[in-house]
Design a protein around this motif. Sequence first.
Motif, PDB file in Angstrom:
ATOM      1  N   GLY B  66      43.561  39.554  33.030  1.00 19.42           N
ATOM      2  CA  GLY B  66      42.660  38.325  33.218  1.00 19.42           C
ATOM      3  C   GLY B  66      42.947  37.100  32.327  1.00 19.42           C
ATOM      4  N   ALA B  67      43.589  37.487  31.117  1.00 23.89           N
ATOM      5  CA  ALA B  67      43.925  36.592  30.104  1.00 23.89           C
ATOM      6  C   ALA B  67      44.975  35.538  30.745  1.00 23.89           C
ATOM      7  CB  ALA B  67      44.267  37.068  28.961  1.00 23.89           C
ATOM      8  N   TYR B  68      45.898  36.030  31.467  1.00 20.42           N
ATOM      9  CA  TYR B  68      47.052  35.415  31.859  1.00 20.42           C
ATOM     10  C   TYR B  68      46.564  34.711  33.269  1.00 20.42           C
ATOM     11  CZ  TYR B  68      50.958  36.262  28.898  1.00 20.42           C
ATOM     12  OH  TYR B  68      52.120  36.244  27.661  1.00 20.42           O
ATOM     13  N   THR B  69      45.833  35.178  33.990  1.00 22.69           N
ATOM     14  CA  THR B  69      45.581  34.400  35.310  1.00 22.69           C
ATOM     15  C   THR B  69      44.585  33.343  34.892  1.00 22.69           C
ATOM     16  OG1 THR B  69      45.398  36.738  36.499  1.00 22.69           O
ATOM     17  CG2 THR B  69      44.310  34.906  37.277  1.00 22.69           C
ATOM     18  N   THR B  70      43.669  33.357  34.091  1.00 25.66           N
ATOM     19  CA  THR B  70      42.978  32.360  33.528  1.00 25.66           C
ATOM     20  C   THR B  70      43.762  31.172  32.895  1.00 25.66           C
ATOM     21  OG1 THR B  70      40.967  34.018  33.174  1.00 25.66           O
ATOM     22  CG2 THR B  70      40.825  31.610  32.295  1.00 25.66           C
ATOM     23  N   ALA B  71      44.564  31.760  32.170  1.00 21.33           N
ATOM     24  CA  ALA B  71      45.512  30.574  31.352  1.00 21.33           C
ATOM     25  C   ALA B  71      46.438  29.742  32.247  1.00 21.33           C
ATOM     26  CB  ALA B  71      46.461  31.214  30.395  1.00 21.33           C
ATOM     27  N   ILE B  72      46.856  30.624  33.233  1.00 19.43           N
ATOM     28  CA  ILE B  72      47.967  29.955  34.366  1.00 19.43           C
ATOM     29  C   ILE B  72      47.270  29.126  35.201  1.00 19.43           C
ATOM     30  CG2 ILE B  72      49.349  30.351  36.309  1.00 19.43           C
ATOM     31  CD1 ILE B  72      50.348  33.255  34.655  1.00 19.43           C
ATOM     32  N   LEU B  73      46.016  29.607  35.525  1.00 25.10           N
ATOM     33  CA  LEU B  73      45.220  28.898  36.622  1.00 25.10           C
ATOM     34  C   LEU B  73      44.562  27.402  36.116  1.00 25.10           C
ATOM     35  CD1 LEU B  73      43.313  31.520  38.944  1.00 25.10           C
ATOM     36  CD2 LEU B  73      45.208  29.881  39.690  1.00 25.10           C
ATOM     37  N   MET B  74      44.421  27.721  34.738  1.00 30.13           N
ATOM     38  CA  MET B  74      43.872  26.417  34.203  1.00 30.13           C
ATOM     39  C   MET B  74      44.869  25.496  33.707  1.00 30.13           C
ATOM     40  SD  MET B  74      40.841  27.750  31.317  1.00 30.13           S
ATOM     41  CE  MET B  74      40.361  26.337  30.947  1.00 30.13           C
ATOM     42  N   GLY B  88      40.436  35.713  37.471  1.00 30.18           N
ATOM     43  CA  GLY B  88      41.139  36.644  36.642  1.00 30.18           C
ATOM     44  C   GLY B  88      40.384  38.115  36.812  1.00 30.18           C
ATOM     45  N   GLY B  89      39.101  37.900  36.915  1.00 28.13           N
ATOM     46  CA  GLY B  89      38.386  39.275  37.167  1.00 28.13           C
ATOM     47  C   GLY B  89      38.907  39.857  38.527  1.00 28.13           C
ATOM     48  N   LEU B  90      39.048  39.145  39.443  1.00 29.45           N
ATOM     49  CA  LEU B  90      39.219  39.660  40.820  1.00 29.45           C
ATOM     50  C   LEU B  90      40.731  40.225  40.749  1.00 29.45           C
ATOM     51  CD1 LEU B  90      37.741  36.926  42.985  1.00 29.45           C
ATOM     52  CD2 LEU B  90      37.130  39.242  42.816  1.00 29.45           C
ATOM     53  N   ALA B  91      41.671  39.291  40.164  1.00 27.30           N
ATOM     54  CA  ALA B  91      43.088  39.688  39.965  1.00 27.30           C
ATOM     55  C   ALA B  91      43.128  41.171  39.228  1.00 27.30           C
ATOM     56  CB  ALA B  91      43.864  38.944  39.057  1.00 27.30           C
ATOM     57  N   SER B  92      42.302  41.414  38.275  1.00 29.88           N
ATOM     58  CA  SER B  92      42.473  42.683  37.563  1.00 29.88           C
ATOM     59  C   SER B  92      41.748  43.730  38.420  1.00 29.88           C
ATOM     60  CB  SER B  92      41.481  42.654  36.206  1.00 29.88           C
ATOM     61  OG  SER B  92      42.250  41.963  35.177  1.00 29.88           O
ATOM     62  N   GLY B  93      40.650  43.618  39.228  1.00 25.46           N
ATOM     63  CA  GLY B  93      40.024  44.430  40.045  1.00 25.46           C
ATOM     64  C   GLY B  93      41.012  44.788  41.242  1.00 25.46           C
ATOM     65  N   LEU B  94      41.891  43.918  41.995  1.00 29.58           N
ATOM     66  CA  LEU B  94      42.664  44.124  43.040  1.00 29.58           C
ATOM     67  C   LEU B  94      44.016  44.930  42.428  1.00 29.58           C
ATOM     68  CD1 LEU B  94      42.963  40.605  44.830  1.00 29.58           C
ATOM     69  CD2 LEU B  94      42.320  42.849  45.763  1.00 29.58           C
ATOM     70  N   THR B  95      44.299  44.661  41.106  1.00 29.04           N
ATOM     71  CA  THR B  95      45.451  45.376  40.783  1.00 29.04           C
ATOM     72  C   THR B  95      44.892  46.980  40.327  1.00 29.04           C
ATOM     73  OG1 THR B  95      46.107  43.327  39.324  1.00 29.04           O
ATOM     74  CG2 THR B  95      47.085  45.589  38.805  1.00 29.04           C
ATOM     75  N   ALA B  96      43.865  47.114  39.718  1.00 27.98           N
ATOM     76  CA  ALA B  96      43.319  48.433  39.886  1.00 27.98           C
ATOM     77  C   ALA B  96      43.261  49.162  41.160  1.00 27.98           C
ATOM     78  CB  ALA B  96      41.849  48.502  39.278  1.00 27.98           C
ATOM     79  N   ALA B  97      42.863  48.548  42.305  1.00 24.52           N
ATOM     80  CA  ALA B  97      42.820  49.003  43.532  1.00 24.52           C
ATOM     81  C   ALA B  97      44.087  49.510  43.930  1.00 24.52           C
ATOM     82  CB  ALA B  97      42.071  48.141  44.699  1.00 24.52           C
ATOM     83  N   PHE B  98      44.921  48.469  43.666  1.00 20.92           N
ATOM     84  CA  PHE B  98      46.513  48.624  44.314  1.00 20.92           C
ATOM     85  C   PHE B  98      47.049  49.879  43.508  1.00 20.92           C
ATOM     86  CE2 PHE B  98      50.991  47.607  44.110  1.00 20.92           C
ATOM     87  CZ  PHE B  98      51.290  47.363  45.684  1.00 20.92           C
ATOM     88  N   ILE B  99      46.836  50.089  42.143  1.00 21.04           N
ATOM     89  CA  ILE B  99      47.542  51.254  41.266  1.00 21.04           C
ATOM     90  C   ILE B  99      46.571  52.448  41.485  1.00 21.04           C
ATOM     91  CG2 ILE B  99      47.923  51.984  38.926  1.00 21.04           C
ATOM     92  CD1 ILE B  99      49.801  49.678  39.596  1.00 21.04           C
ATOM     93  N   GLY B 100      45.427  52.239  41.769  1.00 18.44           N
ATOM     94  CA  GLY B 100      44.567  53.368  41.937  1.00 18.44           C
ATOM     95  C   GLY B 100      44.823  54.113  43.265  1.00 18.44           C
ATOM     96  N   PHE B 202      37.359  52.963  39.227  1.00 17.48           N
ATOM     97  CA  PHE B 202      38.575  52.065  38.590  1.00 17.48           C
ATOM     98  C   PHE B 202      38.600  50.601  38.574  1.00 17.48           C
ATOM     99  CE2 PHE B 202      43.455  51.861  38.278  1.00 17.48           C
ATOM    100  CZ  PHE B 202      43.409  51.602  36.868  1.00 17.48           C
ATOM    101  N   VAL B 203      38.299  50.045  39.813  1.00 17.50           N
ATOM    102  CA  VAL B 203      37.987  48.684  40.207  1.00 17.50           C
ATOM    103  C   VAL B 203      36.662  48.238  39.294  1.00 17.50           C
ATOM    104  CG1 VAL B 203      37.101  46.923  41.759  1.00 17.50           C
ATOM    105  CG2 VAL B 203      38.952  48.688  42.375  1.00 17.50           C
ATOM    106  N   LEU B 204      35.676  48.984  39.357  1.00 16.93           N
ATOM    107  CA  LEU B 204      34.721  48.788  38.464  1.00 16.93           C
ATOM    108  C   LEU B 204      34.838  48.672  36.975  1.00 16.93           C
ATOM    109  CD1 LEU B 204      31.228  48.149  38.619  1.00 16.93           C
ATOM    110  CD2 LEU B 204      31.177  50.869  38.229  1.00 16.93           C
ATOM    111  N   SER B 205      35.814  49.308  36.571  1.00 17.09           N
ATOM    112  CA  SER B 205      36.220  49.206  35.093  1.00 17.09           C
ATOM    113  C   SER B 205      37.014  48.164  34.926  1.00 17.09           C
ATOM    114  CB  SER B 205      36.807  50.757  34.855  1.00 17.09           C
ATOM    115  OG  SER B 205      37.750  50.506  33.611  1.00 17.09           O
ATOM    116  N   ALA B 206      38.063  47.639  35.975  1.00 11.04           N
ATOM    117  CA  ALA B 206      39.042  46.794  35.574  1.00 11.04           C
ATOM    118  C   ALA B 206      38.434  45.321  35.771  1.00 11.04           C
ATOM    119  CB  ALA B 206      40.133  46.966  36.452  1.00 11.04           C
ATOM    120  N   LEU B 207      37.496  44.996  36.869  1.00 15.12           N
ATOM    121  CA  LEU B 207      37.114  43.766  36.999  1.00 15.12           C
ATOM    122  C   LEU B 207      36.398  42.893  36.060  1.00 15.12           C
ATOM    123  CD1 LEU B 207      35.937  42.792  40.365  1.00 15.12           C
ATOM    124  CD2 LEU B 207      34.642  41.866  38.603  1.00 15.12           C
TER     125      LEU B 207
END
Lengths: 243, 320
Positions: B66-74, B88-100, B202-207
Amino acid sequence: MNSKPTVLNIDSVTKDFGGLRAVDDVSFKIRQGEIVGLIGPNGAGKTTLFNIISGYYPPTKGKIVFKGNNISGLSPFKLAKLGIGRTFQIVKPFAGLTVLENVMVASLLRYPKKKEAEEHSWKILEFTGLADRAYMQAAGLTLAGRKRLEISKALALEPSLLLLDEVVAGLNPAEAAKTVELIFKLKEDEGITILIVEHIMRVIMSISDRIVVLNYGRKIAEGKPEAIAQDPIVIQAYLGEED
Amino acid sequence: MHRKILIFGVIFVIALATIPLLVHDTFYLRVITEAIMWIGLAITWDVIAGYTGYLNFGHGAFFGIGAYTTAILMMRAHWPFGLALIAGGLASGLTAAFIGAPTLRLRGAYFAIATWALARALQQLALVLNFTGGPDGMRLPPFLNPEFFFYAMLTVVVITFAGLWILLEFAPFGLKLKAIREDEAGAMALGLNPTSLKIQSFVLSALPTGIIGGVYAYWITYIDPASVLGDLVTDQAVVMAVFGGLGTLVGPAIGAVLLFAFKTYFWAYLSDYQVLYLIILGAVIALSVVFLPDGLWGTILKYKSSKSPMPLRNDTGETK
């Protein structure tokens, strides 16, 4: 003999675990409203067959037809939705949850709203005689209570076919009598078709309309309880061969 | 019961919202903002670990994503803060779905190992990639307004807390997750699809964790692989949740406040003994696992329920 429709058709089912053939070409049918007993010595493949019917193992060969649909290989949660409820020989209570919450988890399948699921669970608990322990942690139940909870959870699914795996074994005579009475009530009042595995012969003989006998994974006999009790092959399987 | 909790919650949030009117000292406002952030990190970790029973040793990775996505996009795409935060939230949630999806099919330690490996891999990746700034990290445009960040953090964490409360304590979802935690095979026989529910959890936790990471990045204005992708973020969230009480939302929140207060005091007054902090953190987790296996809040709940009589049939409120 019986004109009622077939609920479950077990059609030449075989299950191999590596080189071990746990269930070997077993076929039988269960008709609507029947109680069918499944017996056999230890290791005969009864629980394995249960696990195949309820979706925990796919059959190696053969198929299982439930109300006209081939259900072999479907996952347990899909079978629960189709109307197959089961209990486990080694009971599986959600130990950290209350008795009521345990049953609510199952009730949610037919009643997705929490309030309605809770109402339904209370009805089930009153039916199975656990209502007075509803707020107790499931971990605190006695073995008899836990077996009763297993039945409650399976019933909360509103199944049309119920698979009971040793729900009487391990209970004292009074508790056993109560459970047998409960099983009769399920058949008479709710019209649920039942396949039951049980070790206690007195129970299985009195409760079943028909009995299927397994030995070393094969079906060795099928028939009315009186006939099974006289069957020389069955007696031989249980008592061993005479010299 | 739920109405009482709602009223209490609203009063509590209003009280928190008035803090910047009373506290003008930037240092204290900053401390309180960070305490709120840790509440968010501890309760989100508890969704997958406490409610669902799967230990996630890479929670910090979602904060970092989330931190890096926000920083990079800004910085690189000149997105406005709000949009970058959501991304940033969506990137985290997607990563969780992908890993989970692959790892949550299995029971046992696989998930714990996979999440730990994910966090380490992402930290290395951020160190070697160009667009993340490598070991130098990234600077964000300074926006030095402590009140703004206090309210941003408060809003994100309050929405997270309320959303989780509704889903986990009020709706049936939380009960389903607990059933999976207690016995997966048994839950399956009752019509629950464990893999699907675990991935949702997991997505609910990560997002929300990713969103919190995004707010942190813009607030602190500087992130690097060690600060937002290091072990410490996960470790502290874990200790806070375990110490407070797993499988509840209030427990980890209390744990977060107490441990963060301790940490702040320690770093402010005993900074000569910094090395001791991690040792104490380790001791706290070991002692709370041995002596308070239900955590602070869990122990209080148990004591209360052993004192009060059994609730009546018609009391349909929560008993936990």
